[in-house]
Structure formats: C-alpha cells, structure tokens
Design an enzyme around this catalytic site. Structure first.
Site, PDB file in Angstrom:
ATOM      1  N   SER A  17       0.816  -1.217   0.000  1.00  0.00           N
ATOM      2  CA  SER A  17       0.000   0.000   0.000  1.00  0.00           C
ATOM      3  C   SER A  17       0.848   1.265   0.000  1.00  0.00           C
ATOM      4  O   SER A  17       1.614   1.515  -0.910  1.00  0.00           O
ATOM      5  CB  SER A  17      -0.979  -0.023   1.169  1.00  0.00           C
ATOM      6  N   HIS A  18       0.737   2.055   1.062  1.00  0.00           N
ATOM      7  CA  HIS A  18       1.393   3.357   1.140  1.00  0.00           C
ATOM      8  C   HIS A  18       2.799   3.277   1.727  1.00  0.00           C
ATOM      9  O   HIS A  18       3.441   4.302   1.921  1.00  0.00           O
ATOM     10  CB  HIS A  18       0.538   4.293   1.998  1.00  0.00           C
ATOM     11  N   ASP A  65      -5.356   3.026  -3.583  1.00  0.00           N
ATOM     12  CA  ASP A  65      -6.630   2.982  -2.870  1.00  0.00           C
ATOM     13  C   ASP A  65      -6.839   4.158  -1.908  1.00  0.00           C
ATOM     14  O   ASP A  65      -7.927   4.296  -1.347  1.00  0.00           O
ATOM     15  CB  ASP A  65      -6.805   1.649  -2.126  1.00  0.00           C
ATOM     16  N   ARG A  66      -5.840   5.008  -1.746  1.00  0.00           N
ATOM     17  CA  ARG A  66      -5.988   6.163  -0.858  1.00  0.00           C
ATOM     18  C   ARG A  66      -5.940   7.452  -1.670  1.00  0.00           C
ATOM     19  O   ARG A  66      -5.528   7.461  -2.825  1.00  0.00           O
ATOM     20  CB  ARG A  66      -4.897   6.172   0.205  1.00  0.00           C
ATOM     21  N   ASP A  98      -1.867   6.832  -3.464  1.00  0.00           N
ATOM     22  CA  ASP A  98      -0.767   6.153  -2.785  1.00  0.00           C
ATOM     23  C   ASP A  98      -0.200   5.023  -3.624  1.00  0.00           C
ATOM     24  O   ASP A  98      -0.478   4.901  -4.813  1.00  0.00           O
ATOM     25  CB  ASP A  98      -1.238   5.644  -1.425  1.00  0.00           C
ATOM     26  N   LYS A 142     -11.279   0.507  -0.994  1.00  0.00           N
ATOM     27  CA  LYS A 142     -11.232   1.955  -1.114  1.00  0.00           C
ATOM     28  C   LYS A 142     -10.589   2.305  -2.451  1.00  0.00           C
ATOM     29  O   LYS A 142      -9.887   1.485  -3.038  1.00  0.00           O
ATOM     30  CB  LYS A 142     -10.496   2.585   0.050  1.00  0.00           C
ATOM     31  N   ASP A 146      -0.657   1.731  -3.977  1.00  0.00           N
ATOM     32  CA  ASP A 146      -1.499   0.790  -4.712  1.00  0.00           C
ATOM     33  C   ASP A 146      -2.800   1.401  -5.203  1.00  0.00           C
ATOM     34  O   ASP A 146      -3.663   0.697  -5.723  1.00  0.00           O
ATOM     35  CB  ASP A 146      -1.782  -0.449  -3.855  1.00  0.00           C
TER      36      ASP A 146
END
Length: 542
Positions: free
Chosen positions: A112-113, A280-281, A276, A375, A278
């Site tokens: 992710s982030h 999703d943010r 971010d 998300k 991947d």
C-alpha cells in the site's frame, strides 16, 4: 512438471488488516513467499479450474513474486489467471476485475502506502470473490496454516511473459495478460458526469494530480488527461517505479509536501490530489484549502447525488471508528443509517454486499463506494471533480458551506512510529486497565464522559470483533482514540486520533492545532505516551 517442495513454517506470517507485509529481505528468504501463497491456497476450497486475478503496485519484488504465484496457481489447480500487464494492477482495479470476471478471488501484491525498494516493504493480500479483502475467519485460517505447512506445490517452468497482452499456457492453466487500466476507466465513466467535468476543464479549471511514482500513474493519465482533456503534465510522477522514485507513497501532508506547497502557492491550481502506492488512498487539497479525509468523506456523502451513479441516493454511510463523526451528521440529515466499524476495509464488505451502505471511508485517506469492495483513490478524486463541476464552486467555498450546515469536526491523527512492540503493548494494556477509572475524571481536555475498548458486532452475520481501539469520550463531544496500527512492517505504530466538535454557531475558522491543543495535552495525561515510548512528539501528524 509439478514439484512438491518440502518446507518448514515461518512464525511471522500473520496477516494484518491488509494482508502480510514485511521487508523485502524477509520475503526474499528461500520459501518465504511460496509458504504464504500455499497457505492461502490450502485454506480455499472448490477452486479447481477457477479464475484467479493477480497484480500489484509495481514495487520492488513485484515481478518476481508474480512468477512464483503463477507457477503455484498452475500447480494447485487454478484454470486461469488474469494478470495485469507488466504486473501492474491497482487495488481498486483488481477488485473490479475480480467482480467483472467472476473470478474465484485474487492476490494483490502491495504494501500500500509503505515505501518500496530493496531495503523497503513488500506485501501479499488475498481478496475473495466479492472483490474485497479476505474476512478475519479466512485470514485467521491462513495464519494457522502458515504455522503447520510442510510442503508447497509449484510448476517447474520458465518465466511467463507478462508484458505482452494475450494468452499463454502454463501447464494446464491459461495465463491471460490484460490491460490493467481500460476496464476500470470504463467503470468510472458509468459513475460520473465526464462531459460536465470535461467542460469545466475546457473552461479553464486547473488541476494537479500526483501519482507519487506509484501505480495510479497509468490510470490517472488515461482518465484525467486523455478522457477528461486535462493538459499533458497534469499528472505528476506518472511512471510506476520499483522504489517509487524514492518517494514514500503515502498521500499525506508530510510525504506529499510538494503537492501541498504547490496548492498553497499564489498561482496554485484550482484543485490538487494525490494517491498512494497501490491506488486505494487519496489526498484532496483545494487552492489554499486542505481537506481532511474525515471531512472529505462527509462532503462526498452529502453531495454524492450530484453524480449520475449516485443520483438515486445513498443506502447508508459507513466509517471506521477512528474516523471523525462528521459523516454521522450527514447520515442523520439524509435520514440514512451510519455504521461505525473497526479499521480495515474488509469490515465494510458485508455492509456493501448486503446493500446496507453505499459510501464508506476511513480517516487514513481511504474512501470508496459499492462500485468495488476496496477503497479507491481515483474514484474519490472523480467524485470531487463531479461535485465541483455541478456546484460551480471551489473547494474552500464548498467546505465553508458544509461546516455552516453541519458544524466542524476539528481532527488530527498523531502517529508514533517504530516503537518497540513490547512498549506499545504495555501502553495499550495500561490504558485498558485504567478504563474503569476514567469516567468522571478531569484533565486538560475537560471531563471524561465515558471510556471503552471498542467492540463491533457485524449487523449482517453477528460476528464480533473486540479490542479495536481505546476510546475516551468527553462531555462536550470531543474524543481521543488510541490504537496500534496493523500496516507497518517493523516495530509498532501507535496512532492517536484527536477530535473536537464545534457546532454551527461556534468558531469554525480556528487553526486545527490551536483547536486541538487541550486534547493533545489530555492524550499525554491519559496514556503517558512519553513514559512508555520515550517519544516526546509524533513521527507524523496528519
């Protein structure tokens, strides 16, 4: 030829809220990634001949692990794997592809982030057939299997070409390399008024989107520049890089400071956003106006009806417990349910599947809707653009109108990172032990009304999740929440969420730090953060 490879368990493969995340060097240990993948497959049933979706955010080790997964999927009996071209597939796009293709599930390779690179982070997450993260009963079973695994199955073959669109065979399994962007971009066109956004941009509206050298670059270029007509260069850092160009791909005010400075400049664009690692943010900043993720969720919910995909209204709103209560007031005004869940997008999946909620959000820059089961950063940006086009106002004006209607929830999150795990656990244990004595006590934040350790009963299946974070509630409606994060790869991260509500008649224009100062002092008084962690200030404030 299928090989059965003897192996021994690793004792550190417990998935967190978003899968298994570790340093690259951990995943590079012999058998480490294969053990975890086999443990996932061992916990699944009836997938013989079924489809698996596979892709990731392009970070270091992404391509190598994709080859391992392909070889193991073939050995374990999957009939087809859909893999994003070049190994690229954003998390929301993976969720959409799982749903649209009728896949059995999918493996998303991302942390992710978190930073990427040979000395940084990697991750593997399993998503189930609804497109969402595996529920706790599945991740618990996977963890249990990692502790007893004795062998894994893998096909002995050369690397599959994942850079050329089309199909190939790996043993008895079909590998189909797909365009990672097109279907997702088509989905966005069904939800939002692209012609209205195009007109707004053609009339001089300016925007800047920072992909942070992560996965959303190709998606953002296709959608914002090609389909919506924004000038070339609107998308910054658009090429996904294995180390994210040495960026920390977390869209907050610390790691996206370049975007923040651009949006606070005299000649700032009308609208700025970032996503971010991947995809999703999201981070939303208007000209000279930062929007907290909690406020963004509330504004999106209050105005979603302006987008064609949500014109019929919302069935409900869901937010994670640490997210501010701003969305609660929107739900109350709309006359729809508000669900408060533990942190982790998987908790929203049941509500979305049951048709009980339409829009969901977390304070950690994640918002999304029932179009997928993750998300979705670009989705949030597009809904903001749709609202701006429909209302003909800037971000600052929309925020001022929102606070005038609903009041303002001043809000911040203080992260204390890389704490020794035993110290973090001791802090939380002391807090929990002290809960019975907190109600009625007075500190810098005022009088404490109640305090508890948040537990959640899922309204769809009655499953219970306990110990989800300590809440300290004050008589004036303020809150402090203490929680250990499950997204780090080393040590522990203590997150302290601080919230103060001011109604429509109060001062809605205070500096956030000034508004929260008494509660910041109260957090130290209640939890003795300095004493337990040795840290006299947060690592990051968002």
């Amino acid at each position: 030829m299928i090989q059965t490879v003897p192996t021994t368990p690793f004792n550190d493969q417990k998935p967190g809220t978003s899968g298994l995340r570790k340093k690259v060097r951990i995943f590079q240990q012999p058998h480490y990634a294969a053990n975890f993948v086999q443990s996932v497959f061992d916990c699944l049933t009836d997938f013989e001949g079924q489809t698996l979706v596979l892709g990731g955010d392009g970070r270091y080790l992404n391509r190598e692990v994709i080859q391992i997964v392909l070889e193991m999927a073939a050995a374990n009996g999957f009939g087809r794997v859909l893999v994003g071209q070049g190994g690229i597939l954003s998390t929301p796009a993976a969720s959409h592809l799982i749903r649209a293709s009728g896949a059995f599930g999918g493996l998303v390779l991302s942390a992710s982030h978190n930073p990427g690179g040979p000395d940084e982070d990697f991750g593997i997450k399993y998503n189930v057939g609804n497109g969402g993260p595996a529920p706790e009963k599945v991740t618990d079973a996977i963890h249990a299997r990692t502790l007893t695994i004795e062998q894994y199955r893998i096909v002995e073959a050369g690397d599959v070409d994942i850079d050329t669109l089309g199909t190939s065979r790996l043993g008895d399994m079909t590998v189909e390399v797909v365009d990672p962007v097109a279907d997702y971009a088509d989905l966005m066109e069904t939800l939002f008024d692209f012609p209205a956004i195009r007109r707004m941009i053609s009339n001089g509206f300016t925007l800047s989107f920072d992909s942070m050298s992560a996965v959303t670059g190709p998606y953002a270029v296709e959608i914002f520049e090609r389909r919506l007509g924004a000038p070339k260069g609107t998308v910054r850092n658009a090429t996904p890089l294995p180390d994210f160009g040495h960026h920390h791909p977390d869209p907050n005010l610390v790691h996206a400071k370049e975007l923040y400075d651009r949006m606070m400049a005299q000649d700032a664009p009308d609208f700025g956003a970032a996503s971010d690692g991947d995809g999703d943010r999201n981070l939303i900043i208007g000209r000279h106006c930062y929007v907290t993720p909690s406020d963004s969720l509330a504004v999106l919910a209050a105005n979603a009806h302006l987008a064609p995909g949500y014109a019929s209204g919302l069935k409900g709103i869901a937010r994670s417990m640490p997210t501010s209560c701003a969305a609660d007031r929107v739900a109350e005004k709309l006359g729809i349910p508000l669900y408060e869940t533990p942190t982790g997008w998987k908790f929203f999946g049941n509500l979305l599947d049951a048709g009980m909620a339409t829009i969901c959000g977390e304070e950690s820059a994640g918002t999304g809707s029932d179009h997928v089961r993750e998300k979705d950063g670009i989705w949030a940006v597009l809904l903001w653009l749709n609202i701006l086009a429909a209302r003909g106002q800037g971000v600052a004006a929309i925020m001022a109108d929102h606070w005038a209607s609903y009041g303002r929830n001043y809000y911040a999150r203080h992260d204390y990172e890389a704490i020794a795990t035993d110290r973090a656990d001791a802090l939380m244990a002391a807090l929990r032990d002290n809960l019975p004595r907190l109600p009625g006590s007075v500190n810098s934040g005022g009088t404490i009304r109640s305090a508890d350790d948040f537990a959640y009963t899922d309204p769809t299946d009655q499953s219970v999740s306990r110990n989800q974070g300590v809440r300290v509630m004050f008589q004036d409606g303020s809150r402090i929440v203490f929680r250990l994060s499950g997204t780090g790869t080393e040590g522990a991260t203590l997150r302290v969420y601080i919230e103060r509500y001011v109604d429509q008649g109060g001062d809605l224009g205070m500096d956030t730090g000034e508004a929260l100062a008494p509660l910041i002092a109260a957090a130290q008084e209640v939890a003795d953060i300095v004493g337990f962690t040795g840290m006299d200030r947060p690592s990051v404030i968002t």
